[in-house]
Design an enzyme around this catalytic site. Structure first.
Site, short mmCIF file in Angstrom:
data_model
loop_
_atom_site.label_atom_id
_atom_site.label_comp_id
_atom_site.label_asym_id
_atom_site.label_seq_id
_atom_site.Cartn_x
_atom_site.Cartn_y
_atom_site.Cartn_z
CG HIS A 131 81.64 122.66 -13.63
ND1 HIS A 131 80.44 122.87 -12.96
CD2 HIS A 131 82.44 122.41 -13.34
CE1 HIS A 131 80.66 121.98 -11.88
NE2 HIS A 131 81.56 121.11 -12.33
CB CYS A 187 79.91 118.97 -13.49
SG CYS A 187 81.84 117.85 -12.30
N1 GLN Z 1 81.16 114.31 -7.15
C1 GLN Z 1 81.36 114.93 -8.72
C2 GLN Z 1 83.02 113.98 -9.22
O1 GLN Z 1 84.02 114.63 -8.53
C3 GLN Z 1 80.98 115.80 -9.67
C4 GLN Z 1 81.75 116.41 -9.12
C5 GLN Z 1 81.58 118.23 -9.85
O2 GLN Z 1 79.97 118.94 -9.86
N2 GLN Z 1 82.37 119.20 -10.29
O3 GLN Z 1 83.49 114.17 -10.17
#
Ligand code: GLN
Length: 252
Positions: A196, A95
């Protein structure tokens, strides 16, 4: 001599949401159950990264704020990360980490965080967050299509370059951008994904695939299959996760 893998975990104190740290625990256990030592090394701010030192580089996810805190430091490590991957180290990026291993991440405020340009993509945050269980179909080797189940929560839409290889086809969920029907990115032994969960406990085949890439870096030669483990619990978890994703169906 006891086999081992050396793992470099980038910014463990900043990029670790939705239990991403759990991926390290899974790899440590699956290595130990095969008598393989797991040499875990955190790589933080202002810490040097030596190409060739690590068999696997791992970076987790994070909110825009945490990404902004590490982005400039990660750029200073860009050449070392890319050199490590060029020499055949495995890379797993999740992510927010996946976004920063591309060319850039433009967040919802319009601020552009520089990436390191390992993966052939860029990311732009949209209005609506893409949240929920995801199911992918992946073809990473001769074993043919295999499922990958996880959870996504991101504002970023990641656009792969024309000739880039995705990690998998989206069977349920949003994936990279909610449009293309693909998720993640693969560059040889380097893999980026929005999944995740953490990802690895519910996808034992993929945990072993990552471990095999890392061992191939250490031992030389091509990745070898690992001795099978009794993965009943893990496969049951994948079924539940995949079921939730299917129940959720397609996109917005
Ligand atoms: N901040 C990034 C987004 O919103 C990644 C989010 C995350 O790692 N879950 O896309």
């Amino acid at each position: 001599m006891k086999r081992k893998v050396v793992v470099g975990h980038l910014y463990p104190d900043y990029l670790n949401i939705y239990a991403d740290r759990g991926n390290m625990a899974v790899l440590e256990r699956r290595a130990a159950w095969r008598g393989i030592a797991f040499d875990y090394r955190g790589v933080g701010m202002r810490e040097r990264l030596e190409p060739g030192e690590h068999d696997l580089l791992y970076i987790g996810g994070g909110q825009d704020r945490e990404q902004a805190l590490v982005a400039a430091d990660l750029v200073l490590k860009a050449d070392a990360v890319k050199e490590a991957a060029r020499r055949g180290a495995a890379v797993l990026a999740v992510c927010g980490g996946y976004q920063l291993l591309g060319r850039y991440y433009r967040d919802r405020s319009g601020a552009e965080l520089p990436g390191i340009g390992l993966f052939p993509h860029h990311t732009v945050a949209g209005e609506r967050r893409m949240i929920g269980d995801v199911l992918l179909e992946c073809v990473l080797d001769a074993d043919g299509p295999r499922p990958l189940a996880g959870f996504e929560n991101h504002a970023g839409r990641t656009i792969l370059d024309e000739d880039a290889e995705p990690l998998g086809r989206v069977a349920a969920g949003f994936g990279n951008d909610g449009e293309s029907g693909y998720e993640g990115c693969r560059l040889g032994r380097a893999v980026g994904t929005y999944l995740h969960g953490p990802l690895l406990p519910r996808n034992p085949w993929f945990a072993d695939w990552i471990l095999a890439q890392a061992l191939a870096h250490r031992d030389g030669g091509e990745p070898q299959g690992l001795e099978p483990l009794a993965d009943d619990l893990e496969e049951a978890a994948q079924k539940i996760s995949a079921g939730r994703a299917k129940a959720r169906g397609g996109r917005f």
